[in-house]
Design a protein around this motif. Structure first.
Motif, PDB file in Angstrom:
ATOM      1  N   ALA A   3     -73.715 -22.716  57.432  1.00 43.92           N
ATOM      2  CA  ALA A   3     -73.164 -23.689  57.333  1.00 43.92           C
ATOM      3  C   ALA A   3     -73.819 -24.326  55.696  1.00 43.92           C
ATOM      4  N   ALA A   4     -75.102 -24.464  56.065  1.00 43.03           N
ATOM      5  CA  ALA A   4     -75.933 -24.909  54.309  1.00 43.03           C
ATOM      6  C   ALA A   4     -75.479 -24.061  53.497  1.00 43.03           C
ATOM      7  N   PHE A  10     -71.150 -21.717  47.597  1.00 47.05           N
ATOM      8  CA  PHE A  10     -70.079 -22.471  46.963  1.00 47.05           C
ATOM      9  C   PHE A  10     -70.008 -23.732  45.683  1.00 47.05           C
ATOM     10  N   GLY A  11     -71.167 -24.682  46.747  1.00 48.07           N
ATOM     11  CA  GLY A  11     -70.590 -25.731  45.261  1.00 48.07           C
ATOM     12  C   GLY A  11     -71.300 -25.529  44.010  1.00 48.07           C
ATOM     13  N   VAL A 150     -62.460 -24.334  52.386  1.00 49.80           N
ATOM     14  CA  VAL A 150     -63.634 -25.134  52.606  1.00 49.80           C
ATOM     15  C   VAL A 150     -64.216 -25.833  54.087  1.00 49.80           C
ATOM     16  N   SER A 151     -63.298 -26.031  54.875  1.00 48.09           N
ATOM     17  CA  SER A 151     -64.074 -26.313  56.134  1.00 48.09           C
ATOM     18  C   SER A 151     -63.931 -24.803  56.866  1.00 48.09           C
ATOM     19  N   THR A 152     -63.499 -23.942  56.476  1.00 48.16           N
ATOM     20  CA  THR A 152     -64.444 -22.214  57.503  1.00 48.16           C
ATOM     21  C   THR A 152     -65.003 -21.742  56.943  1.00 48.16           C
ATOM     22  N   ILE A 153     -65.577 -22.185  56.443  1.00 46.29           N
ATOM     23  CA  ILE A 153     -66.606 -21.486  55.074  1.00 46.29           C
ATOM     24  C   ILE A 153     -68.473 -22.492  55.546  1.00 46.29           C
ATOM     25  N   SER A 154     -67.735 -23.562  56.198  1.00 49.79           N
ATOM     26  CA  SER A 154     -68.796 -24.417  55.928  1.00 49.79           C
ATOM     27  C   SER A 154     -68.795 -24.382  58.134  1.00 49.79           C
ATOM     28  N   TYR A 155     -68.216 -23.601  58.678  1.00 49.43           N
ATOM     29  CA  TYR A 155     -67.927 -23.616  59.775  1.00 49.43           C
ATOM     30  C   TYR A 155     -67.969 -24.598  60.268  1.00 49.43           C
ATOM     31  N   GLY A 156     -66.799 -25.199  60.088  1.00 45.96           N
ATOM     32  CA  GLY A 156     -66.718 -27.034  61.042  1.00 45.96           C
ATOM     33  C   GLY A 156     -67.590 -28.680  60.664  1.00 45.96           C
ATOM     34  N   THR A 157     -68.490 -27.286  59.844  1.00 41.39           N
ATOM     35  CA  THR A 157     -69.383 -28.849  59.389  1.00 41.39           C
ATOM     36  C   THR A 157     -68.409 -30.177  58.558  1.00 41.39           C
ATOM     37  N   ILE A 158     -67.772 -29.325  57.915  1.00 45.24           N
ATOM     38  CA  ILE A 158     -66.364 -30.222  57.207  1.00 45.24           C
ATOM     39  C   ILE A 158     -65.892 -30.382  58.346  1.00 45.24           C
ATOM     40  N   SER A 159     -64.880 -31.544  58.092  1.00 44.91           N
ATOM     41  CA  SER A 159     -64.103 -31.567  58.668  1.00 44.91           C
ATOM     42  C   SER A 159     -62.928 -30.995  57.811  1.00 44.91           C
ATOM     43  N   LEU A 160     -61.138 -30.909  58.257  1.00 46.08           N
ATOM     44  CA  LEU A 160     -59.868 -30.977  57.237  1.00 46.08           C
ATOM     45  C   LEU A 160     -59.589 -31.302  56.435  1.00 46.08           C
ATOM     46  N   PRO A 322     -72.503 -12.471  56.612  1.00 43.05           N
ATOM     47  CA  PRO A 322     -73.623 -13.101  56.551  1.00 43.05           C
ATOM     48  C   PRO A 322     -73.373 -14.478  56.158  1.00 43.05           C
ATOM     49  N   ALA A 323     -73.826 -15.768  56.045  1.00 36.25           N
ATOM     50  CA  ALA A 323     -73.507 -16.520  55.106  1.00 36.25           C
ATOM     51  C   ALA A 323     -72.784 -16.437  53.551  1.00 36.25           C
ATOM     52  N   TRP A 324     -74.258 -15.546  53.044  1.00 38.78           N
ATOM     53  CA  TRP A 324     -73.707 -16.209  51.869  1.00 38.78           C
ATOM     54  C   TRP A 324     -72.418 -15.042  50.950  1.00 38.78           C
ATOM     55  N   SER A 325     -72.798 -14.187  51.813  1.00 33.55           N
ATOM     56  CA  SER A 325     -71.050 -13.527  51.478  1.00 33.55           C
ATOM     57  C   SER A 325     -69.731 -14.464  52.272  1.00 33.55           C
ATOM     58  N   VAL A 326     -69.980 -14.898  53.247  1.00 37.65           N
ATOM     59  CA  VAL A 326     -68.767 -15.951  53.860  1.00 37.65           C
ATOM     60  C   VAL A 326     -68.847 -16.779  52.160  1.00 37.65           C
ATOM     61  N   GLY A 327     -69.485 -17.913  51.652  1.00 36.60           N
ATOM     62  CA  GLY A 327     -69.900 -18.500  50.543  1.00 36.60           C
ATOM     63  C   GLY A 327     -69.070 -17.238  49.944  1.00 36.60           C
TER      64      GLY A 327
END
Length: 499
Positions: A3-4, A10-11, A150-160, A322-327
């Motif tokens: 998620a990080a 993304f940020g 945003v919620s999906t690429i944070s793997y659920g860390t950020i709520s909808l 991998p997470a970077w490509s998801v971002g």
């Protein structure tokens, strides 16, 4: 950790997006004027108009809704490719006409055009209110789409709920500052990312999950053949008649959609619009990718229902990459929300600043400030609707188009046929909007197997013509050249040379 990494990527891109928007308007002459903010000073060239108008057609719906409908229904989602390609053909003729009309009379949107055509400033205000009602669902669609991303690429860390707010905040700040020119610049970045990410996913998903296209398509034909024919999977009612009528209605409506018209009016000359009308259909090839991947998700993540189906594509992405490509993929999808949402909000602000609030004496000479204020209000209202009245992405898109289609007689017919009276146009509009609302709110869409919007448009047109022919002719001393729109190539060239 995933998620990080993904949210950091993304940020960084979101900061770069805002910076690019600021750079686009830096040092522009007339930067304080409404025309520069709303239509880019009417100076955008072929590349910027191409990416801007391509961005209009490639939104979060394309990443999420197209995959969701491919997942839920299958073949009916192909209407998107059909209507957009046909709409570009119609736009080849209509776009230059609207461009020439607006440039000649110093207009910045369809509300201006209607008010000038019928000589009634209040009519522009009425159309602005009505168009806003039917544009808000599209803004809501983009907020929903970007929030899901945003919620999906944070793997659920950020709520909808927080993701929806982030989508609203980033886009509102961006459009208030940068206007149409900033959206055009960011569209270049967005298109590069869209082409790269979808090209990658078109190869990666079939190979990773099915060992190639052959096995994937074989399974699709063998196990999910219902998704490959009309009316698609389930009791959707989206058969051949619905497909044809929806494609026809939307191909006409898209050319007068306020956001499309904003793209037209931003061009430096009408030849730019003609070239774009020829090349834009090629961009539609990309739309087949999310549609196909949505059907691939049937085998990988079965059981998604309702609004969850909008996650079909991203479920494939987050489960294996991998997470970077998801971002990075998330950034492409998010920009596919930001660019069109920015233009929708900008257009609403422009319509109200120019045609509604300008009727109030204290706001008459502060149109840009009024427009920017309306942007914030419209975005906030769409955000509230996202929280309180969520819906699936494609349904929101259809509601917007069916309602906006009712402006076709007043705008297109009115600008080409002088005999159409104000009373006739208004009567048809009232009937058309009433019929659309009746069908939508009673959940009778499709009706009799066809798109409810086209039934409403037929009633609209019939009433407009009947009232026009039955009533007295309107007296308007202005010559035809002052009232009607013409695609005058020579006049365009003279205007460019004078400028």
């Amino acid at each position: 950790m995933k998620a990080a990494v993904a949210t950091s990527v993304f940020g960084v891109f979101m900061v770069a997006t805002v910076a690019l928007g600021l750079l686009a308007v830096r040092g522009r002459r007339g930067g304080g004027g409404l025309a520069e903010w709303s239509v880019g000073g009417r100076s955008l060239g072929t590349v910027f108009i191409w990416v801007l108008m391509a961005g209009e057609g490639y939104t979060s719906f394309s990443y999420l809704g197209a995959a969701g409908w491919g997942y839920n229904y299958g073949a009916p989602v192909l209407y998107v490719v059909a209507y957009m390609s046909c709409g570009y053909a119609v736009g080849y003729v209509v776009g230059p006409m609207l461009w020439a009309y607006a440039r000649k009379h110093g207009l910045v949107g369809i509300t201006d055009m209607v008010a000038h055509r019928f000589g009634r400033p209040w009519l522009g205000a009425l159309v602005a209110v009505l168009a806003t009602v039917f544009l808000l669902p599209y803004i809501q669609l983009q907020i929903t789409g970007m929030g899901v991303v945003v919620s999906t690429i944070s793997y659920g860390t950020i709520s909808l709920n927080w993701a929806y707010f982030i989508a609203f905040a980033v886009t509102t700040g961006f459009v208030v500052v940068s206007g149409l020119r900033g959206s055009a610049w960011v569209s270049v970045l967005k298109d590069l990312l869209v082409i790269v990410t979808l090209g990658f996913l078109a190869i990666y998903v079939p190979v990773h999950y099915f060992d190639g296209y052959g096995p994937f398509l074989d399974r699709l034909v063998t196990e999910k053949s219902e998704w490959l024919t009309f009316p698609g999977h389930g009791d959707s009612g989206l058969g051949q008649a619905w497909f044809v009528t929806t494609s026809f209605l939307n191909s006409l409506t898209v050319v007068i959609f306020p956001t499309t018209v904003a793209g037209y009016l931003g061009a430096k000359n009408a030849d730019v619009l003609r070239r774009n009308a020829m090349w834009l259909p090629a961009y539609n090839v990309l739309l087949f990718v999310p549609m196909l991947l949505g059907m691939a998700a049937l085998f990988v993540v079965p059981g998604l229902v309702g609004a969850e189906s909008n996650l079909a594509l991203f479920k494939l992405v987050t489960d294996s990459l991998p997470a970077w490509s998801v971002g990075v993929i998330g950034v492409a999808a998010a920009l596919s929300s930001i660019v069109p949402m920015a233009v929708f909000m900008l257009v609403i602000g422009t319509m109200w600043g120019r045609s509604v609030l300008s009727l109030v004496p204290r706001w008459e000479h502060r149109q840009k400030g009024a427009a920017q204020l309306v942007v914030v209000v419209a975005g906030s209202l769409a955000l509230l609707l996202t929280y309180t009245a969520p819906n699936t992405l494609v349904r929101l898109s259809l509601i917007s188009y069916e309602g906006m289609a009712q402006l076709l007689p007043m705008v297109l017919l009115g600008l080409m046929w002088r005999r159409l009276t104000l009373l006739g146009a208004l009567s048809g509009l009232v009937v058309g909007v009433g019929v659309v609302c009746a069908f939508v709110f009673t959940e009778h869409d499709p009706v009799w197997g066809v798109n409810a919007g086209i039934v409403a448009l037929a009633a609209n047109l019939a009433v407009a013509l009947a009232v026009t022919y039955a009533g007295p002719r309107e007296r308007d001393e202005r010559p035809d050249d002052e009232v009607l729109a013409r695609d005058d190539v020579e006049a365009e060239r003279m205007a460019v040379n004078v400028r």
